[in-house]
Enzyme design. Structure first.
Site, PDB file in Angstrom:
ATOM      1  CB  VAL A   1      65.941  21.478 -15.573  1.00  0.00           C
ATOM      2  CG1 VAL A   1      66.394  20.200 -14.913  1.00  0.00           C
ATOM      3  CG2 VAL A   1      64.446  21.731 -15.354  1.00  0.00           C
TER       4      VAL A   1
ATOM      5  CE1 TYR B   1      51.489  21.125 -14.276  1.00  0.00           C
ATOM      6  CE2 TYR B   1      49.200  20.639 -14.771  1.00  0.00           C
ATOM      7  CZ  TYR B   1      50.481  20.205 -14.493  1.00  0.00           C
ATOM      8  OH  TYR B   1      50.744  18.860 -14.417  1.00  0.00           O
TER       9      TYR B   1
HETATM   10  P1  NAD Z   1      56.018  16.748  -7.931  1.00  0.00           P
HETATM   11  O1  NAD Z   1      55.858  18.202  -7.591  1.00  0.00           O
HETATM   12  O2  NAD Z   1      55.965  15.751  -6.842  1.00  0.00           O
HETATM   13  O3  NAD Z   1      57.346  16.517  -8.771  1.00  0.00           O
HETATM   14  C1  NAD Z   1      57.902  17.470  -9.618  1.00  0.00           C
HETATM   15  C2  NAD Z   1      59.394  17.542  -9.328  1.00  0.00           C
HETATM   16  O4  NAD Z   1      59.990  18.492 -10.217  1.00  0.00           O
HETATM   17  C3  NAD Z   1      59.698  17.990  -7.901  1.00  0.00           C
HETATM   18  O5  NAD Z   1      60.606  17.088  -7.294  1.00  0.00           O
HETATM   19  C4  NAD Z   1      60.316  19.372  -8.087  1.00  0.00           C
HETATM   20  O6  NAD Z   1      61.223  19.701  -7.061  1.00  0.00           O
HETATM   21  C5  NAD Z   1      60.947  19.235  -9.452  1.00  0.00           C
HETATM   22  N1  NAD Z   1      61.160  20.519 -10.144  1.00  0.00           N
HETATM   23  C6  NAD Z   1      60.273  21.516 -10.351  1.00  0.00           C
HETATM   24  N2  NAD Z   1      60.859  22.538 -10.992  1.00  0.00           N
HETATM   25  C7  NAD Z   1      62.148  22.169 -11.212  1.00  0.00           C
HETATM   26  C8  NAD Z   1      63.268  22.795 -11.825  1.00  0.00           C
HETATM   27  N3  NAD Z   1      63.191  24.039 -12.344  1.00  0.00           N
HETATM   28  N4  NAD Z   1      64.449  22.113 -11.887  1.00  0.00           N
HETATM   29  C9  NAD Z   1      64.548  20.866 -11.361  1.00  0.00           C
HETATM   30  N5  NAD Z   1      63.528  20.226 -10.748  1.00  0.00           N
HETATM   31  C10 NAD Z   1      62.342  20.875 -10.676  1.00  0.00           C
HETATM   32  O7  NAD Z   1      54.866  16.454  -9.020  1.00  0.00           O
HETATM   33  P2  NAD Z   1      54.447  15.060  -9.682  1.00  0.00           P
HETATM   34  O8  NAD Z   1      53.037  14.830  -9.338  1.00  0.00           O
HETATM   35  O9  NAD Z   1      55.461  14.015  -9.414  1.00  0.00           O
HETATM   36  O10 NAD Z   1      54.514  15.444 -11.228  1.00  0.00           O
HETATM   37  C11 NAD Z   1      55.632  15.097 -12.037  1.00  0.00           C
HETATM   38  C12 NAD Z   1      55.358  15.462 -13.488  1.00  0.00           C
HETATM   39  O11 NAD Z   1      54.204  14.763 -13.956  1.00  0.00           O
HETATM   40  C13 NAD Z   1      55.081  16.942 -13.687  1.00  0.00           C
HETATM   41  O12 NAD Z   1      55.687  17.365 -14.888  1.00  0.00           O
HETATM   42  C14 NAD Z   1      53.581  16.994 -13.810  1.00  0.00           C
HETATM   43  O13 NAD Z   1      53.165  18.075 -14.582  1.00  0.00           O
HETATM   44  C15 NAD Z   1      53.253  15.672 -14.470  1.00  0.00           C
HETATM   45  N6  NAD Z   1      51.882  15.220 -14.165  1.00  0.00           N
HETATM   46  C16 NAD Z   1      51.565  14.723 -12.918  1.00  0.00           C
HETATM   47  C17 NAD Z   1      50.260  14.317 -12.673  1.00  0.00           C
HETATM   48  C18 NAD Z   1      49.850  13.731 -11.344  1.00  0.00           C
HETATM   49  O14 NAD Z   1      48.690  13.307 -11.196  1.00  0.00           O
HETATM   50  N7  NAD Z   1      50.707  13.639 -10.368  1.00  0.00           N
HETATM   51  C19 NAD Z   1      49.280  14.445 -13.670  1.00  0.00           C
HETATM   52  C20 NAD Z   1      49.647  14.970 -14.892  1.00  0.00           C
HETATM   53  C21 NAD Z   1      50.957  15.350 -15.138  1.00  0.00           C
END
Ligand code: NAD
Length: 314
Positions: free
Chosen positions: A58, A146
């Site tokens: 993206v 981050y």
């Molecule tokens: P994750 O790493 O499992 O998922 C993130 C996804 O984004 C991955 O599938 C990755 O391949 C994809 N991605 C990264 N860069 C990309 C790019 N340039 N183009 C397309 N896809 C891309 O992490 P998660 O835990 O599922 O987190 C998802 C979202 O939720 C993130 O934005 C994260 O910051 C936010 N978040 C998660 C938590 C948590 O506890 N898991 C807490 C706060 C915020």
């Protein structure tokens, strides 16, 4: 039925969002470059005729033919191990990736929801953290890539709302656990779970007195969808206010797995937050949402998943 785009749809949270949206009868287009996620997280959804998975970075472009009602921007490395290994990619997806996702929402007249984070509060000096707290982030420390990417993404989202009238929402997500977390992603719960299940010592950072508030993924997804279907712009905290020390978390996981592993203390990472607890008054009063899965119940479900997938446990 809505037509919903989920960036990061093959990640941990993205895969649960896609699953729930499909179960609710919607059409889902997941965009992912698989940098930290993987197609097998959504393999079980691929046969669905209302689901499409498209390999897309993206930060390069976001193009989706046809109408789109909702854009959920979840693409970003999220665990410390990932974003410390991928600092520039993390800043690019938070900035340029968010710009492209907002551009798609603007073009299609869609509601846009940004996955922000409790890390926007940094190492907080206000406890628990309400949405009105501006945070205490070190921009030049290793975690700044981050935290500041997400803070920039929030500011950009508000700029599109004010300047281009895009219908936006920001969710600040607190530490979430559940099936499809990667056991080696460096976060406390998968680390303790895989250590306990393989009889290795549980590595607690510092003296373990720092606190975390963990939410089970099903509760989180319900909260996010309540925000999506509301007219709130946020930011809205979605998390479980049950606060626990990291040492207690390790002891609970050890007890729930029946493990006799030792607990050992290791160095605390730079800028590791000392306390973390969401104030969820806004979500409770404005969305009528609150978590329903208890601390031990949620952990048991996540541990059950790790147990069922020994091949993934390092
Ligand atoms: P994750 O790493 O499992 O998922 C993130 C996804 O984004 C991955 O599938 C990755 O391949 C994809 N991605 C990264 N860069 C990309 C790019 N340039 N183009 C397309 N896809 C891309 O992490 P998660 O835990 O599922 O987190 C998802 C979202 O939720 C993130 O934005 C994260 O910051 C936010 N978040 C998660 C938590 C948590 O506890 N898991 C807490 C706060 C915020």
């Amino acid at each position: 039925m809505t037509r919903t785009v989920v960036t990061g749809g093959a990640g941990f949270l993205g895969s649960h969002l896609c699953e729930r949206l499909l179960a609710d009868g919607h059409e889902v287009i997941a965009l992912d470059n698989f940098v930290t996620g993987a197609p097998n997280n959504v393999e079980h959804l691929l046969e669905h005729d209302r689901f499409r998975l498209v390999k897309t970075d993206v930060t390069e472009y976001v193009h989706v033919p046809g109408p789109v009602d909702e854009v959920l921007h979840f693409a970003s490395p999220a665990s410390p191990i990932d974003y410390l290994l991928l600092p520039i990619e993390t800043m690019k997806v938070g900035s340029i990736g968010t710009l492209h996702a907002l551009g798609l929402a603007k073009e299609k007249g869609a509601r846009f929801l940004l996955a922000s984070t409790s890390e926007a509060y940094g190492d907080p000096q206000v406890h628990p953290q309400p949405e009105t707290y501006w945070g205490h982030v070190n921009p030049v420390g290793p975690r700044g890539v981050y935290d500041e990417a997400k803070r920039f993404a929030e500011a950009l989202t508000m700029a599109y709302r004010r300047t281009h009238d895009v219908d936006t929402a920001i969710v600040r997500i607190f530490n979430t656990h559940g099936p499809r977390m990667r056991p080696n992603d460096g976060r406390a719960i998968p680390a303790f779970a895989s250590q306990a299940l393989t009889g290795r010592p549980l590595t607690v950072a510092g003296d373990g007195s720092q606190t975390r508030s963990i939410i089970y993924v099903d509760d989180l997804i319900t909260g996010i969808l309540a925000l999506l279907r509301s007219d709130l712009s946020g930011p809205v905290n979605i998390g479980n206010p049950h606060e626990t020390s990291v040492l207690h978390l390790a002891e609970t996981i050890r007890a729930l797995t029946g493990s006799s592993s030792d607990i050992v203390f290791v160095e605390r990472p730079v800028d590791d937050p000392t306390v973390r607890q969401p104030d969820i008054t806004l979500a409770r009063t404005q969305l009528g949402w609150e978590p329903t899965v208890g601390f031990e119940e949620g952990l048991s479900r996540t541990l059950g998943w790790f147990r069922a997938h020994p091949e993934l446990v390092p």
